[in-house]
Design an enzyme around this catalytic site. Structure first.
Site, PDB file in Angstrom:
ATOM      1  N   GLU A 157      40.999  50.817  54.160  1.00 62.71           N
ATOM      2  CA  GLU A 157      40.447  49.412  54.063  1.00 62.71           C
ATOM      3  C   GLU A 157      41.357  48.277  53.233  1.00 62.71           C
ATOM      4  O   GLU A 157      41.470  48.818  51.966  1.00 62.71           O
ATOM      5  CB  GLU A 157      38.978  49.224  53.722  1.00 62.71           C
ATOM      6  CG  GLU A 157      38.583  47.593  53.690  1.00 62.71           C
ATOM      7  CD  GLU A 157      36.902  47.729  53.576  1.00 62.71           C
ATOM      8  OE1 GLU A 157      36.345  48.898  54.125  1.00 62.71           O
ATOM      9  OE2 GLU A 157      36.389  46.741  53.748  1.00 62.71           O
ATOM     10  N   ARG A 158      42.020  47.345  53.671  1.00 62.44           N
ATOM     11  CA  ARG A 158      42.887  46.320  53.222  1.00 62.44           C
ATOM     12  C   ARG A 158      43.921  47.143  52.675  1.00 62.44           C
ATOM     13  O   ARG A 158      44.647  47.006  51.375  1.00 62.44           O
ATOM     14  CB  ARG A 158      42.025  45.623  51.866  1.00 62.44           C
ATOM     15  CG  ARG A 158      40.858  45.206  52.125  1.00 62.44           C
ATOM     16  CD  ARG A 158      40.757  44.081  53.344  1.00 62.44           C
ATOM     17  NE  ARG A 158      39.368  43.618  53.686  1.00 62.44           N
ATOM     18  CZ  ARG A 158      39.005  43.063  54.636  1.00 62.44           C
ATOM     19  NH1 ARG A 158      40.008  42.730  55.604  1.00 62.44           N
ATOM     20  NH2 ARG A 158      37.974  42.497  54.602  1.00 62.44           N
ATOM     21  N   GLU A 284      27.275  43.540  50.746  1.00 62.67           N
ATOM     22  CA  GLU A 284      27.752  43.446  52.028  1.00 62.67           C
ATOM     23  C   GLU A 284      27.248  44.637  53.161  1.00 62.67           C
ATOM     24  O   GLU A 284      28.063  45.460  53.484  1.00 62.67           O
ATOM     25  CB  GLU A 284      29.369  43.463  51.992  1.00 62.67           C
ATOM     26  CG  GLU A 284      29.887  42.362  51.380  1.00 62.67           C
ATOM     27  CD  GLU A 284      31.390  42.444  51.152  1.00 62.67           C
ATOM     28  OE1 GLU A 284      32.067  43.450  51.116  1.00 62.67           O
ATOM     29  OE2 GLU A 284      32.050  41.401  51.045  1.00 62.67           O
ATOM     30  N   ARG A 317      29.387  48.572  40.544  1.00 59.78           N
ATOM     31  CA  ARG A 317      29.996  47.144  40.774  1.00 59.78           C
ATOM     32  C   ARG A 317      29.164  45.947  40.840  1.00 59.78           C
ATOM     33  O   ARG A 317      28.060  46.019  41.286  1.00 59.78           O
ATOM     34  CB  ARG A 317      30.998  47.337  41.913  1.00 59.78           C
ATOM     35  CG  ARG A 317      31.943  48.335  42.196  1.00 59.78           C
ATOM     36  CD  ARG A 317      32.558  48.414  43.545  1.00 59.78           C
ATOM     37  NE  ARG A 317      33.815  47.505  43.716  1.00 59.78           N
ATOM     38  CZ  ARG A 317      33.795  46.894  44.748  1.00 59.78           C
ATOM     39  NH1 ARG A 317      32.831  46.869  45.781  1.00 59.78           N
ATOM     40  NH2 ARG A 317      35.024  46.036  45.031  1.00 59.78           N
ATOM     41  N   LYS A 358      34.893  42.097  39.236  1.00 64.03           N
ATOM     42  CA  LYS A 358      36.123  41.416  39.784  1.00 64.03           C
ATOM     43  C   LYS A 358      36.338  40.344  38.882  1.00 64.03           C
ATOM     44  O   LYS A 358      35.721  39.595  38.180  1.00 64.03           O
ATOM     45  CB  LYS A 358      35.642  40.760  41.179  1.00 64.03           C
ATOM     46  CG  LYS A 358      35.723  41.989  42.077  1.00 64.03           C
ATOM     47  CD  LYS A 358      35.747  41.491  43.836  1.00 64.03           C
ATOM     48  CE  LYS A 358      35.574  42.773  44.631  1.00 64.03           C
ATOM     49  NZ  LYS A 358      35.558  42.194  46.001  1.00 64.03           N
ATOM     50  N   ASP A 363      36.326  36.272  45.106  1.00 66.00           N
ATOM     51  CA  ASP A 363      36.700  37.631  45.680  1.00 66.00           C
ATOM     52  C   ASP A 363      38.458  37.460  45.927  1.00 66.00           C
ATOM     53  O   ASP A 363      38.777  37.445  46.877  1.00 66.00           O
ATOM     54  CB  ASP A 363      36.401  37.617  47.079  1.00 66.00           C
ATOM     55  CG  ASP A 363      36.620  39.143  47.509  1.00 66.00           C
ATOM     56  OD1 ASP A 363      36.960  40.185  46.882  1.00 66.00           O
ATOM     57  OD2 ASP A 363      36.410  39.346  48.872  1.00 66.00           O
ATOM     58  N   GLU A 385      37.913  44.592  37.253  1.00 62.56           N
ATOM     59  CA  GLU A 385      38.641  45.118  38.573  1.00 62.56           C
ATOM     60  C   GLU A 385      39.505  44.184  39.155  1.00 62.56           C
ATOM     61  O   GLU A 385      39.165  42.708  39.248  1.00 62.56           O
ATOM     62  CB  GLU A 385      37.474  45.216  39.763  1.00 62.56           C
ATOM     63  CG  GLU A 385      37.824  45.599  41.063  1.00 62.56           C
ATOM     64  CD  GLU A 385      36.806  45.985  41.736  1.00 62.56           C
ATOM     65  OE1 GLU A 385      35.595  46.092  41.584  1.00 62.56           O
ATOM     66  OE2 GLU A 385      37.041  46.044  43.059  1.00 62.56           O
ATOM     67  N   GLU A 391      45.221  41.717  49.388  1.00 66.46           N
ATOM     68  CA  GLU A 391      44.388  41.274  50.746  1.00 66.46           C
ATOM     69  C   GLU A 391      44.536  39.963  50.790  1.00 66.46           C
ATOM     70  O   GLU A 391      44.883  39.249  51.997  1.00 66.46           O
ATOM     71  CB  GLU A 391      42.766  41.651  50.375  1.00 66.46           C
ATOM     72  CG  GLU A 391      41.879  41.102  51.455  1.00 66.46           C
ATOM     73  CD  GLU A 391      40.523  41.418  51.089  1.00 66.46           C
ATOM     74  OE1 GLU A 391      40.211  42.157  50.200  1.00 66.46           O
ATOM     75  OE2 GLU A 391      39.770  41.118  52.103  1.00 66.46           O
ATOM     76  N   GLU A 509      50.768  30.605  45.993  1.00 69.46           N
ATOM     77  CA  GLU A 509      49.701  29.531  45.779  1.00 69.46           C
ATOM     78  C   GLU A 509      50.214  28.124  46.466  1.00 69.46           C
ATOM     79  O   GLU A 509      49.199  27.520  47.044  1.00 69.46           O
ATOM     80  CB  GLU A 509      49.489  29.467  44.428  1.00 69.46           C
ATOM     81  CG  GLU A 509      48.378  28.486  44.041  1.00 69.46           C
ATOM     82  CD  GLU A 509      47.923  28.254  42.502  1.00 69.46           C
ATOM     83  OE1 GLU A 509      48.811  28.534  41.611  1.00 69.46           O
ATOM     84  OE2 GLU A 509      46.975  28.065  42.248  1.00 69.46           O
ATOM     85  N   TRP A 539      29.092  33.662  54.926  1.00 74.21           N
ATOM     86  CA  TRP A 539      29.686  34.181  53.606  1.00 74.21           C
ATOM     87  C   TRP A 539      29.880  33.450  52.331  1.00 74.21           C
ATOM     88  O   TRP A 539      30.077  34.138  51.369  1.00 74.21           O
ATOM     89  CB  TRP A 539      31.211  34.838  53.896  1.00 74.21           C
ATOM     90  CG  TRP A 539      31.083  35.828  55.002  1.00 74.21           C
ATOM     91  CD1 TRP A 539      31.527  35.687  56.047  1.00 74.21           C
ATOM     92  CD2 TRP A 539      30.988  37.271  54.892  1.00 74.21           C
ATOM     93  NE1 TRP A 539      31.588  36.945  57.110  1.00 74.21           N
ATOM     94  CE2 TRP A 539      31.091  37.802  56.236  1.00 74.21           C
ATOM     95  CE3 TRP A 539      30.690  38.259  53.975  1.00 74.21           C
ATOM     96  CZ2 TRP A 539      30.897  39.234  56.612  1.00 74.21           C
ATOM     97  CZ3 TRP A 539      30.443  39.511  54.083  1.00 74.21           C
ATOM     98  CH2 TRP A 539      30.700  39.932  55.413  1.00 74.21           C
TER      99      TRP A 539
END
Ligand code: GCW
Length: 678
Positions: A157-158, A284, A317, A358, A363, A385, A391, A509, A539
């Site tokens: 994943e990612r 999620e 988490r 995080k 995210d 994290e 991603e 950026e 989301w």
């Protein structure tokens, strides 16, 4: 770099002696790594002097590299070593001491410290620094961890660097040599823990804690063990139900507690040094304690009690938020979620639980403020994290060196206990004297020959490890170090690669999301521009651009109140337009396109300028790289060249989509008259 060094190796490197428990796998690795590096640099292995096999032998009388654990050192050396290590808080700390007659001693209380010290000496050897320069180095963070989002079917994943190194077709099935090299690579940057499967735990991985899979998990743990790396499993909170063994996963049900206890006992029978569980719960669509009307402390503590007798920990988490939001509701704010969920639980988590937070409240966007939860919690162990895998930062098609961003996060002053309450101090556990702390990075590796797809993305993995060990390091210095270790010492190459790396995050950026808005990406895979890709979705990721202005009002005065989650003076800094830093303006405020930034530009002109400049920066990177032809090996030269040329095209696409989007919204032309597609 494994090429011979032009001047060979220093005299002391021609001989070595090892002191410590004979046959200790980590110590043996340390010695073997050092010997291998010397062989690569000089063509000859160092001569092994009689060290010892358990008793404290004599100090070697000829110049050599003497490495070992404190308790096994010859008495003269032991005293000096003891003194050097006296102030080191961690058993993984090492000290380098010069020895009379030109020798060098590398010492630690534990074999793992000798291993990290051996890699330190290897760095010195390759960087041409004096081997015997005295130093003591102790990791600031006890847990320095990589989280693999690898699935049993071999996908990641990612992941942007091929398939999983650990799994094939639903089985734990790996190339021993490759995984050993991976373990070496991680140990060389100080990583000491690894979660081997995705936090989204699917059907097969749920069975990793059963007898059918544990012998294979143990084999993988066995590959990492000699390099001082402990294995963790991501677990499915609903395991007792999903494995068909209980009707409930309620954390307060004694049958559930007993089930997890048995699971932990079973795991430790196979893997005596198992690290523990990593858990994504109620996030999620993953199951969690909320299903049973329990809270996250109930859930985490139940698992922690199962692991405690074996010395294991639970990494829980904090990425918990409502992913079924209504875009019509301007008061709802996903950024608030982690703080709102976890602050009320502060003080309730057991000592062998760490809350993994995080870096930002959303995210892993290219620009976010630092999560206010780091400043909020005072009675909970926390971990930071970071996402090494890119991603949202170019998916390893774009070069984007993330260490400068991480450094800003680590240096961010929460003011939780007055000035100096940085995130680095919080996550190391020092600020509140917490028993545990650490840093985790979501891995960016796969089975691609160069590990990371983009060769320059290796710098991110390298920097993660170096910063997790020592958050005070300078990202530019790390870039330089990585470049020299990877491409050699040609000063022209070093300057160019460092320049490209350091320019890359600001460039990314600039041509993607301006002033902290984020989320202007294609839904699902998150690659490429799509200004309204997440605008009307569930989301919780909005920028609210209309014909007059853009940005999210997160103030206490008129917005979602998110700024209130920070301590003063940070709260006021973000709350007021006059003081809010430009780069985060649209994260905190909804402003007209004509609002004037501290830079003196209007928001709309900033958007146009940044997007044109961002593309120019990539064009510059291409030219800078092109000039390296013939100075570095052709394979890596070509591979990176191809990616950079592709990056230009992608940056142009970003520029034009974003500029046109805002131009169409507001109708204000570029004051410099550059072409913006109507
Ligand atoms: O960044 C998002 C990703 C998901 C990921 C999730 C998480 C593992 O898009 O792929 O799931 O965060 O961190 O749990």
């Amino acid at each position: 770099q494994e090429s011979p060094l032009p001047d060979g190796v220093p005299e002391a490197a021609r001989r070595m002696a090892v002191f410590g428990p004979a046959g200790h796998p980590v110590l043996e690795c340390a010695a073997a790594e050092w010997a291998r590096a010397v062989r690569a640099a000089s063509g000859e292995s160092p001569a092994l002097l009689a060290g010892d096999a358990g008793d404290a032998g004599d100090a070697p009388s000829v110049p050599c590299v003497a490495m070992g654990v404190l308790s096994a050192l010859p008495s003269g050396l032991r005293e000096a070593a003891q003194e050097a290590l006296a102030g080191a808080h961690s058993d993984e700390a090492y000290a380098v001491l010069p020895v009379d007659g030109g020798g060098v001693a590398l010492v630690s209380r534990a074999p793992a410290g000798v291993l990290y010290g051996a890699f330190h000496l290897i760095r010195r050897l390759r960087l041409g620094q004096p081997l015997g320069e005295p130093c003591v180095s102790s990791p600031r963070n006890d847990l320095r961890m990589l989280d693999h989002w690898d699935n049993a079917d071999g996908t990641i994943e990612r992941g942007y660097a091929g398939r999983s190194l650990f799994y094939r077709a639903g089985q734990i099935d790996f190339d021993e040599g490759r995984v050993r090299d991976y373990a070496r690579l991680l140990a060389s940057i100080g990583v000491n823990a690894i979660a081997i499967n995705n936090v989204n735990v699917h059907e097969i991985e749920t069975r990793f804690l059963t007898e059918a899979y544990l012998p294979h998990v143990a084999r993988l743990a066995g590959a990492f063990r000699p390099y001082g790396i402990r294995v963790f499993l991501s677990v499915n909170f609903a395991s007792p139900v999903d494995l068909g063994e209980l009707p409930t996963a309620d954390p307060l049900d004694p049958r559930v507690e007993a089930w997890w206890r048995a699971a932990a006992d079973r795991i430790y029978r196979h893997i005596p040094d198992f690290g523990g569980f990593l858990v994504k719960a109620d996030s999620e669509f993953r199951p969690g304690p909320f299903t049973y009307g329990r809270d996250h402390a109930d859930g985490a503590n139940m698992l922690a009690r199962a692991l405690a007798p074996h010395g294991g920990v639970v990494i829980w988490r904090a990425f918990v938020y409502n992913c079924l939001m209504d875009w019509r509701d301007r008061r709802a704010d996903r950024a608030r979620a982690a703080y709102d969920h976890f602050m009320p639980l502060d003080g309730r988590f057991l000592d062998n639980v760490l809350l993994q937070i995080k870096n930002g409240p959303m995210d892993f966007q290219v620009r976010e403020p630092v999560s206010p939860l780091f400043g909020g919690l005072s009675a909970t162990n926390v971990m930071l994290e970071l996402q090494i895998t890119q991603e949202y930062t170019g998916q390893q098609r774009h070069v984007c060196y993330l260490a400068p961003m991480w450094k800003q996060v680590l240096d961010f002053d929460t003011h939780a206990r007055g000035p100096g309450s940085t995130v680095a101090e919080v996550v190391s556990g020092r600020l509140y004297g917490r028993p545990r702390g650490g840093m985790a990075g979501v891995a960016n590796v796969g089975d691609d020959v160069n590990w990371t797809g983009h060769s320059l993305a290796q710098a991110n993995l390298y920097a993660f490890g170096r910063l997790a060990w020592d958050p005070s390091l300078d990202p530019a210095e790390i870039a330089r170090e990585w470049t020299r270790l990877t491409f050699g010492d040609d000063p022209y190459v070093v300057r160019a690669v460092e320049g490209i790396l350091m320019a890359s995050w600001p460039a990314y950026e600039a041509y993607t999301a301006p002033l902290g808005v984020g989320w202007m990406v294609n839904p699902g895979h998150h690659d490429g521009p799509n200004p309204e890709g997440y605008e009307y979705s569930k989301w919780g990721t909005y920028h609210y651009a209309d014909w007059q202005g853009v940005g999210v009002d997160r103030t206490m005065a008129t917005g979602t109140g998110y700024t209130g989650q920070y301590h003063e003076p940070v709260r006021s800094l973000y709350e007021h337009l006059e003081t809010c830093p430009d780069e985060l303006l649209l994260f905190f405020h909804h402003v007209p396109y004509t609002h004037v930034l501290h830079s003196g530009k209007t928001v709309i002109q900033h958007i146009y300028d940044a997007h044109f400049d961002g593309v120019e920066a990539v064009v510059w990177m291409v030219e800078a790289w092109r000039r390296l032809e013939g100075r570095i090996d052709p394979v890596r030269f070509e591979r990176v060249m191809a990616r950079l040329e592709d990056q230009v095209q992608r940056a142009i696409e970003w520029r034009d989509v974003i500029n046109t989007y805002f131009y169409r919204k507001c109708g204000i032309p570029d004051e410099r008259g550059r072409h913006i597609y109507p």
